[in-house]
Write a protein that holds these residues in place. Structure first.
Motif, PDB file in Angstrom:
ATOM      1  N   LEU A  72       0.846  -1.184   0.000  1.00 42.82           N
ATOM      2  CA  LEU A  72       0.000   0.000   0.000  1.00 42.82           C
ATOM      3  C   LEU A  72       0.885   1.239   0.000  1.00 42.82           C
ATOM      4  CD1 LEU A  72      -2.424  -1.192   2.819  1.00 42.82           C
ATOM      5  CD2 LEU A  72      -2.885  -1.234   0.360  1.00 42.82           C
ATOM      6  N   TYR A  74       0.979   5.674  -0.106  1.00 38.50           N
ATOM      7  CA  TYR A  74       0.170   6.814   0.348  1.00 38.50           C
ATOM      8  C   TYR A  74       0.825   8.136  -0.058  1.00 38.50           C
ATOM      9  CZ  TYR A  74      -1.591   3.093   3.372  1.00 38.50           C
ATOM     10  OH  TYR A  74      -2.100   1.918   3.855  1.00 38.50           O
ATOM     11  N   SER A  83      -4.416   6.877  -1.547  1.00 36.15           N
ATOM     12  CA  SER A  83      -3.712   5.600  -1.422  1.00 36.15           C
ATOM     13  C   SER A  83      -3.939   4.733  -2.645  1.00 36.15           C
ATOM     14  CB  SER A  83      -4.180   4.850  -0.165  1.00 36.15           C
ATOM     15  OG  SER A  83      -5.533   4.479  -0.297  1.00 36.15           O
ATOM     16  N   ALA A  85      -3.145   0.369  -3.943  1.00 37.00           N
ATOM     17  CA  ALA A  85      -2.651  -0.970  -3.609  1.00 37.00           C
ATOM     18  C   ALA A  85      -2.051  -1.610  -4.855  1.00 37.00           C
ATOM     19  CB  ALA A  85      -3.785  -1.826  -3.065  1.00 37.00           C
ATOM     20  N   GLU A 126     -10.821   4.982   5.500  1.00 35.20           N
ATOM     21  CA  GLU A 126     -11.164   4.338   4.241  1.00 35.20           C
ATOM     22  C   GLU A 126      -9.910   4.193   3.381  1.00 35.20           C
ATOM     23  OE1 GLU A 126     -14.263   6.634   2.452  1.00 35.20           O
ATOM     24  OE2 GLU A 126     -15.811   5.854   3.814  1.00 35.20           O
ATOM     25  N   LEU A 127      -9.966   3.274   2.417  1.00 37.18           N
ATOM     26  CA  LEU A 127      -8.843   3.046   1.496  1.00 37.18           C
ATOM     27  C   LEU A 127      -7.564   2.675   2.247  1.00 37.18           C
ATOM     28  CD1 LEU A 127      -9.694   5.948  -0.937  1.00 37.18           C
ATOM     29  CD2 LEU A 127      -9.840   3.516  -1.474  1.00 37.18           C
ATOM     30  N   TRP A 128      -7.709   1.937   3.371  1.00 35.08           N
ATOM     31  CA  TRP A 128      -6.582   1.356   4.102  1.00 35.08           C
ATOM     32  C   TRP A 128      -5.628   2.416   4.651  1.00 35.08           C
ATOM     33  CZ3 TRP A 128      -7.314  -0.123  -1.199  1.00 35.08           C
ATOM     34  CH2 TRP A 128      -8.270  -1.141  -1.346  1.00 35.08           C
ATOM     35  N   THR A 129      -6.202   3.515   5.111  1.00 34.53           N
ATOM     36  CA  THR A 129      -5.395   4.608   5.655  1.00 34.53           C
ATOM     37  C   THR A 129      -5.466   4.625   7.182  1.00 34.53           C
ATOM     38  OG1 THR A 129      -7.259   6.139   5.425  1.00 34.53           O
ATOM     39  CG2 THR A 129      -5.681   6.050   3.597  1.00 34.53           C
ATOM     40  N   SER A 151     -11.962   0.235   6.836  1.00 35.77           N
ATOM     41  CA  SER A 151     -11.555  -0.617   5.716  1.00 35.77           C
ATOM     42  C   SER A 151     -10.824  -1.842   6.249  1.00 35.77           C
ATOM     43  CB  SER A 151     -10.694   0.150   4.707  1.00 35.77           C
ATOM     44  OG  SER A 151      -9.635   0.840   5.333  1.00 35.77           O
ATOM     45  N   SER A 153      -8.380  -5.571   5.145  1.00 39.12           N
ATOM     46  CA  SER A 153      -7.608  -6.393   4.220  1.00 39.12           C
ATOM     47  C   SER A 153      -7.380  -7.750   4.868  1.00 39.12           C
ATOM     48  CB  SER A 153      -6.262  -5.737   3.889  1.00 39.12           C
ATOM     49  OG  SER A 153      -5.524  -6.546   2.992  1.00 39.12           O
ATOM     50  N   ALA A 194     -12.303  -1.477   0.596  1.00 38.18           N
ATOM     51  CA  ALA A 194     -11.822  -0.112   0.755  1.00 38.18           C
ATOM     52  C   ALA A 194     -12.716   0.730   1.654  1.00 38.18           C
ATOM     53  CB  ALA A 194     -11.691   0.558  -0.612  1.00 38.18           C
ATOM     54  N   ARG A 195     -14.006   0.366   1.712  1.00 33.69           N
ATOM     55  CA  ARG A 195     -14.960   1.080   2.565  1.00 33.69           C
ATOM     56  C   ARG A 195     -15.862   0.045   3.219  1.00 33.69           C
ATOM     57  NH1 ARG A 195     -14.074   3.953  -1.977  1.00 33.69           N
ATOM     58  NH2 ARG A 195     -13.484   6.153  -1.732  1.00 33.69           N
TER      59      ARG A 195
END
Length: 235
Positions: A72, A74, A83, A85, A126-129, A151, A153, A194-195
């Motif tokens: 990931l 950023y 971000s 992936a 969101e979006l793995w942040t 989010s 993973s 992502a969300r």
């Protein structure tokens, strides 16, 4: 003195054996970051998180990457901002236009010990942040991210079930690792949301996590699927 002489070779042999075992079980995950598009140009290799790429002199300069694993990237330090992936096995990618020359931090989801280990990672944003909470066992509470997950993973070959209540109560959704990357018998299984709303759960509602598929509400990548409950390994 004679006893000491006999003990030392045995100790050295034991240490040598342990070292050999450690070397024989490598983590294949890596990311090589390039500042131009020349495949033979200089690069910096990452094996772990970097919350601030200025430390490596790579802030806002990465345009191309070669990697193994799921990584990931950023636009801001400490895993915030825009971000993206990227996954692959010994594969290369040009950075998307939204991030090109703007990457300021990077990390990977999943286990720090093995690329395809069964693991989940929860993210504050969101979006793995943002901040994360990760593990490979059932947890009755997600601790610092309780009701603060946006989010998700997962990696490895097991699904995971996410609950809106403590102690595996409340609404539940099962998520499978639907993405499979392989090359020369090296495999990476992963999945992500992502969300949180994509799972049909309210944002900031996840409170506990269990390994396996423990609900009829199964998400396989595009929409929830009903009536497909499996055992703890998703079978």
């Amino acid at each position: 003195m004679g006893s000491l002489v006999r003990v030392l070779p045995a100790l050295v042999a034991a240490i040598s054996c342990f070292t050999a075992l450690a070397i024989d079980i490598p983590d294949l995950r890596y990311l090589r970051a390039y500042t131009d598009y020349d495949p033979d140009g200089p690069y910096h290799e990452f094996l772990d998180y970097s919350p601030d790429l200025s430390v490596q002199g790579m802030d806002n300069s990465i345009v191309r990457i070669c990697l193994t694993g799921l990584w990931l990237m950023y636009s801001e330090r400490y895993y915030n901002g825009t971000s993206a992936a990227y996954d692959g096995i010994n594969d290369c990618h040009n950075i998307s236009s939204s991030l090109s020359m703007q990457v300021s931090s990077l990390r990977y989801p999943g286990s720090p010990y093995g690329m395809d280990d069964v693991y989940y990672t929860l993210y504050e944003g969101e979006l793995w942040t943002g901040n994360e909470f990760k593990g490979n066992t059932n947890v009755p509470t997600v601790a610092n991210l309780d009701m603060n997950v946006s989010s998700v993973s997962i990696s490895g070959q097991s699904p995971w079930t996410f609950f809106t209540g403590l102690q595996y109560a409340g609404e539940a959704v099962c998520l499978y690792p639907v993405n499979i990357v392989n090359d020369n018998s090296i495999y990476l299984h992963h999945g992500g949301i992502a969300r949180l709303a994509q799972l049909g759960l309210p944002d900031n509602s996840v409170r506990s996590v269990a390994k396996g598929c423990l609900t009829d509400n199964v998400y396989r990548g595009d929409r929830p699927h009903q009536g497909e409950r499996g055992d703890r390994d998703g079978h």
